[in-house]
Scaffold this motif. Structure first.
Motif, PDB file in Angstrom:
ATOM      1  N   LEU A   1       0.975  -1.052   0.001  1.00 17.84           N
ATOM      2  CA  LEU A   1       0.158   0.091   0.056  1.00 17.84           C
ATOM      3  C   LEU A   1       0.891   1.141   0.104  1.00 17.84           C
ATOM      4  O   LEU A   1       1.914   1.358   0.805  1.00 17.84           O
ATOM      5  CB  LEU A   1      -1.152  -0.036   1.115  1.00 17.84           C
ATOM      6  CG  LEU A   1      -1.790   1.204   1.517  1.00 17.84           C
ATOM      7  CD1 LEU A   1      -2.643   1.530   0.483  1.00 17.84           C
ATOM      8  CD2 LEU A   1      -2.189   1.212   2.997  1.00 17.84           C
ATOM      9  N   ASN A   2       0.423   2.127  -0.696  1.00 15.69           N
ATOM     10  CA  ASN A   2       1.086   3.292  -1.009  1.00 15.69           C
ATOM     11  C   ASN A   2       0.092   4.223  -0.335  1.00 15.69           C
ATOM     12  O   ASN A   2      -0.830   4.487  -0.902  1.00 15.69           O
ATOM     13  CB  ASN A   2       1.631   3.890  -2.441  1.00 15.69           C
ATOM     14  CG  ASN A   2       2.307   5.353  -2.288  1.00 15.69           C
ATOM     15  OD1 ASN A   2       2.551   5.591  -1.313  1.00 15.69           O
ATOM     16  ND2 ASN A   2       2.721   5.768  -3.334  1.00 15.69           N
ATOM     17  N   ALA A   3       0.145   4.435   1.133  1.00 18.22           N
ATOM     18  CA  ALA A   3      -1.072   5.099   1.717  1.00 18.22           C
ATOM     19  C   ALA A   3      -1.308   6.463   1.083  1.00 18.22           C
ATOM     20  O   ALA A   3      -0.718   7.062   0.524  1.00 18.22           O
ATOM     21  CB  ALA A   3      -0.377   5.348   3.156  1.00 18.22           C
ATOM     22  N   PRO A   4      -2.656   6.750   1.457  1.00 12.18           N
ATOM     23  CA  PRO A   4      -3.166   8.133   0.925  1.00 12.18           C
ATOM     24  C   PRO A   4      -2.230   9.294   1.410  1.00 12.18           C
ATOM     25  O   PRO A   4      -1.715   9.599   2.539  1.00 12.18           O
ATOM     26  CB  PRO A   4      -4.586   8.285   1.826  1.00 12.18           C
ATOM     27  CG  PRO A   4      -4.881   6.872   2.198  1.00 12.18           C
ATOM     28  CD  PRO A   4      -3.645   6.314   2.314  1.00 12.18           C
TER      29      PRO A   4
ATOM     30  N   VAL B   1      -6.053   1.826  -7.599  1.00 10.29           N
ATOM     31  CA  VAL B   1      -5.682   3.186  -7.218  1.00 10.29           C
ATOM     32  C   VAL B   1      -6.884   3.988  -7.327  1.00 10.29           C
ATOM     33  O   VAL B   1      -7.853   3.651  -7.856  1.00 10.29           O
ATOM     34  CB  VAL B   1      -4.612   3.500  -8.476  1.00 10.29           C
ATOM     35  CG1 VAL B   1      -3.510   2.682  -8.542  1.00 10.29           C
ATOM     36  CG2 VAL B   1      -5.412   3.692  -9.854  1.00 10.29           C
ATOM     37  N   GLY B   2      -6.625   5.220  -6.858  1.00 11.91           N
ATOM     38  CA  GLY B   2      -7.749   6.104  -6.679  1.00 11.91           C
ATOM     39  C   GLY B   2      -7.395   7.449  -6.298  1.00 11.91           C
ATOM     40  O   GLY B   2      -6.318   7.658  -5.720  1.00 11.91           O
ATOM     41  N   PHE B   3      -7.945   8.710  -6.496  1.00 14.61           N
ATOM     42  CA  PHE B   3      -7.924   9.926  -5.734  1.00 14.61           C
ATOM     43  C   PHE B   3      -9.266  10.453  -5.590  1.00 14.61           C
ATOM     44  O   PHE B   3     -10.309  10.032  -5.990  1.00 14.61           O
ATOM     45  CB  PHE B   3      -7.144  11.041  -6.959  1.00 14.61           C
ATOM     46  CG  PHE B   3      -7.720  11.335  -8.174  1.00 14.61           C
ATOM     47  CD1 PHE B   3      -8.389  12.447  -8.173  1.00 14.61           C
ATOM     48  CD2 PHE B   3      -7.454  10.662  -9.277  1.00 14.61           C
ATOM     49  CE1 PHE B   3      -9.190  12.678  -9.569  1.00 14.61           C
ATOM     50  CE2 PHE B   3      -8.036  10.805 -10.581  1.00 14.61           C
ATOM     51  CZ  PHE B   3      -9.050  11.974 -10.482  1.00 14.61           C
ATOM     52  N   VAL B   4      -9.086  11.577  -4.828  1.00 12.97           N
ATOM     53  CA  VAL B   4     -10.495  12.286  -4.293  1.00 12.97           C
ATOM     54  C   VAL B   4     -10.108  13.638  -4.774  1.00 12.97           C
ATOM     55  O   VAL B   4      -9.160  14.409  -4.602  1.00 12.97           O
ATOM     56  CB  VAL B   4     -10.407  12.295  -2.652  1.00 12.97           C
ATOM     57  CG1 VAL B   4     -11.654  13.027  -2.103  1.00 12.97           C
ATOM     58  CG2 VAL B   4     -10.360  10.778  -2.217  1.00 12.97           C
ATOM     59  N   THR B   5     -11.363  14.093  -5.493  1.00 11.17           N
ATOM     60  CA  THR B   5     -11.318  15.352  -5.877  1.00 11.17           C
ATOM     61  C   THR B   5     -11.589  16.574  -4.627  1.00 11.17           C
ATOM     62  O   THR B   5     -11.566  16.097  -3.500  1.00 11.17           O
ATOM     63  CB  THR B   5     -12.844  15.758  -6.869  1.00 11.17           C
ATOM     64  OG1 THR B   5     -13.814  15.451  -6.123  1.00 11.17           O
ATOM     65  CG2 THR B   5     -12.699  14.810  -7.981  1.00 11.17           C
ATOM     66  N   SER B   6     -11.417  17.616  -5.094  1.00 11.45           N
ATOM     67  CA  SER B   6     -11.552  18.842  -3.961  1.00 11.45           C
ATOM     68  C   SER B   6     -13.132  19.069  -3.099  1.00 11.45           C
ATOM     69  O   SER B   6     -13.843  18.516  -4.038  1.00 11.45           O
ATOM     70  CB  SER B   6     -10.865  20.052  -4.324  1.00 11.45           C
ATOM     71  OG  SER B   6     -11.837  20.669  -5.259  1.00 11.45           O
ATOM     72  N   ASN B   7     -13.204  19.678  -2.145  1.00  9.16           N
ATOM     73  CA  ASN B   7     -14.255  19.878  -1.705  1.00  9.16           C
ATOM     74  C   ASN B   7     -15.164  20.576  -2.755  1.00  9.16           C
ATOM     75  O   ASN B   7     -16.523  20.542  -2.551  1.00  9.16           O
ATOM     76  CB  ASN B   7     -14.466  20.991  -0.498  1.00  9.16           C
ATOM     77  CG  ASN B   7     -13.205  20.444   0.737  1.00  9.16           C
ATOM     78  OD1 ASN B   7     -13.119  19.307   0.905  1.00  9.16           O
ATOM     79  ND2 ASN B   7     -13.022  21.240   1.852  1.00  9.16           N
ATOM     80  N   GLN B   8     -14.793  21.566  -3.414  1.00  7.48           N
ATOM     81  CA  GLN B   8     -15.592  22.215  -4.614  1.00  7.48           C
ATOM     82  C   GLN B   8     -16.082  21.204  -5.612  1.00  7.48           C
ATOM     83  O   GLN B   8     -17.162  21.427  -6.036  1.00  7.48           O
ATOM     84  CB  GLN B   8     -14.470  23.161  -5.450  1.00  7.48           C
ATOM     85  CG  GLN B   8     -14.909  23.873  -6.642  1.00  7.48           C
ATOM     86  CD  GLN B   8     -13.946  24.667  -7.142  1.00  7.48           C
ATOM     87  OE1 GLN B   8     -13.087  25.253  -6.757  1.00  7.48           O
ATOM     88  NE2 GLN B   8     -14.132  24.814  -8.410  1.00  7.48           N
ATOM     89  N   ASP B   9     -15.470  20.015  -5.656  1.00 10.32           N
ATOM     90  CA  ASP B   9     -16.088  19.139  -6.685  1.00 10.32           C
ATOM     91  C   ASP B   9     -16.768  17.938  -5.875  1.00 10.32           C
ATOM     92  O   ASP B   9     -17.115  16.882  -6.541  1.00 10.32           O
ATOM     93  CB  ASP B   9     -14.802  18.649  -7.457  1.00 10.32           C
ATOM     94  CG  ASP B   9     -14.419  19.624  -8.371  1.00 10.32           C
ATOM     95  OD1 ASP B   9     -15.379  20.307  -8.795  1.00 10.32           O
ATOM     96  OD2 ASP B   9     -13.088  19.548  -8.775  1.00 10.32           O
ATOM     97  N   GLY B  10     -17.153  18.126  -4.608  1.00 13.95           N
ATOM     98  CA  GLY B  10     -17.858  17.085  -3.825  1.00 13.95           C
ATOM     99  C   GLY B  10     -17.145  16.104  -3.167  1.00 13.95           C
ATOM    100  O   GLY B  10     -17.498  14.955  -2.803  1.00 13.95           O
TER     101      GLY B  10
ATOM    102  N   MET C   1      -2.689   0.367  -4.202  1.00 12.01           N
ATOM    103  CA  MET C   1      -2.822  -0.734  -3.295  1.00 12.01           C
ATOM    104  C   MET C   1      -2.661  -1.818  -4.043  1.00 12.01           C
ATOM    105  O   MET C   1      -3.307  -2.222  -5.446  1.00 12.01           O
ATOM    106  CB  MET C   1      -3.848  -0.975  -2.491  1.00 12.01           C
ATOM    107  CG  MET C   1      -3.645  -2.069  -1.425  1.00 12.01           C
ATOM    108  SD  MET C   1      -5.214  -2.081  -0.520  1.00 12.01           S
ATOM    109  CE  MET C   1      -6.495  -2.512  -1.312  1.00 12.01           C
ATOM    110  N   ASN C   2      -1.496  -2.998  -3.762  1.00  6.32           N
ATOM    111  CA  ASN C   2      -1.544  -4.075  -4.829  1.00  6.32           C
ATOM    112  C   ASN C   2      -2.545  -5.131  -4.408  1.00  6.32           C
ATOM    113  O   ASN C   2      -2.868  -5.167  -3.356  1.00  6.32           O
ATOM    114  CB  ASN C   2      -0.247  -4.963  -4.037  1.00  6.32           C
ATOM    115  CG  ASN C   2       0.175  -6.078  -5.033  1.00  6.32           C
ATOM    116  OD1 ASN C   2      -0.711  -6.352  -5.867  1.00  6.32           O
ATOM    117  ND2 ASN C   2       1.228  -6.720  -4.563  1.00  6.32           N
TER     118      ASN C   2
END
Length: 181
Positions: A62-65, A84-93, A118-119
């Motif tokens: 795991l490459n932690a958040p 894999v994943g990412f989280v958008t900003s507050n502006q984008d919900g 994460m593997n």
């Protein structure tokens, strides 16, 4: 006179273009180090290259958040399967974008957004990450909240996370994974 204005315009244009890129690296790589343990190179404290080991380039599962406040990251999977994943900003919900990547897949993590890898496979996964800056920064989210020195007030964290102080005390005592080692 028009020639002078033309030359000034060309000079202004080229001088602004020249300053719009990162300086050339002074060494092949920079493994982050604490100030007392490192050498200052291009604005960063780096481990002495003679002391760097292969484990400095390795992640277990795991490459932690984390986030890179000054760089976009591109990831290319060479072997295995990664979630894999990412989280958008507050502006984008605060939307979560995720994908399961296999050999040959490529994914981009936009500048400054919290992301992870994460593997997901039974064996090792191998990927290459590139960043748009030689100094993109790296902030591991858990460390930034629970291992900061001096600590963030328990009162602030209990109100922010809407949990009991005992939970915050427990989280502050844990050993969190650090992307900068």
């Amino acid at each position: 006179m028009k020639v002078v204005y033309f030359l000034v315009a060309i000079l202004a244009l080229t001088s602004s273009l020249v300053s719009a890129y990162d300086p050339s690296p002074l060494q092949d790589f920079c493994v982050a180090a604490k100030e007392k343990d490192g050498v200052f190179v291009n604005g960063k404290f780096c481990k002495d290259p003679k002391l760097v080991k292969a484990d400095n380039f390795f992640r277990y599962g795991l490459n932690a958040p984390h986030t890179h406040p000054r760089g976009t990251e591109i990831l290319i999977v060479l072997e295995g399967t990664l979630y894999v994943g990412f989280v958008t900003s507050n502006q984008d919900g605060n939307r979560l974008f995720t994908k399961v990547l296999n050999k040959g897949d490529v994914f981009v993590f936009p500048i400054g957004l919290i992301h992870f890898q994460m593997n997901m496979g039974n064996g090792n996964a191998v990927a290459i990450a590139g960043l748009s800056s030689q100094n993109p920064g790296a902030i591991t989210i858990a460390n930034a909240l629970f291992k900061v020195n001096p600590p963030i007030s328990s009162e602030v964290l209990t109100k922010a996370f809407q949990v009991d102080k005992t939970i915050i005390d427990y989280l502050q005592k844990l050993s969190w994974y650090d992307n900068n080692n």
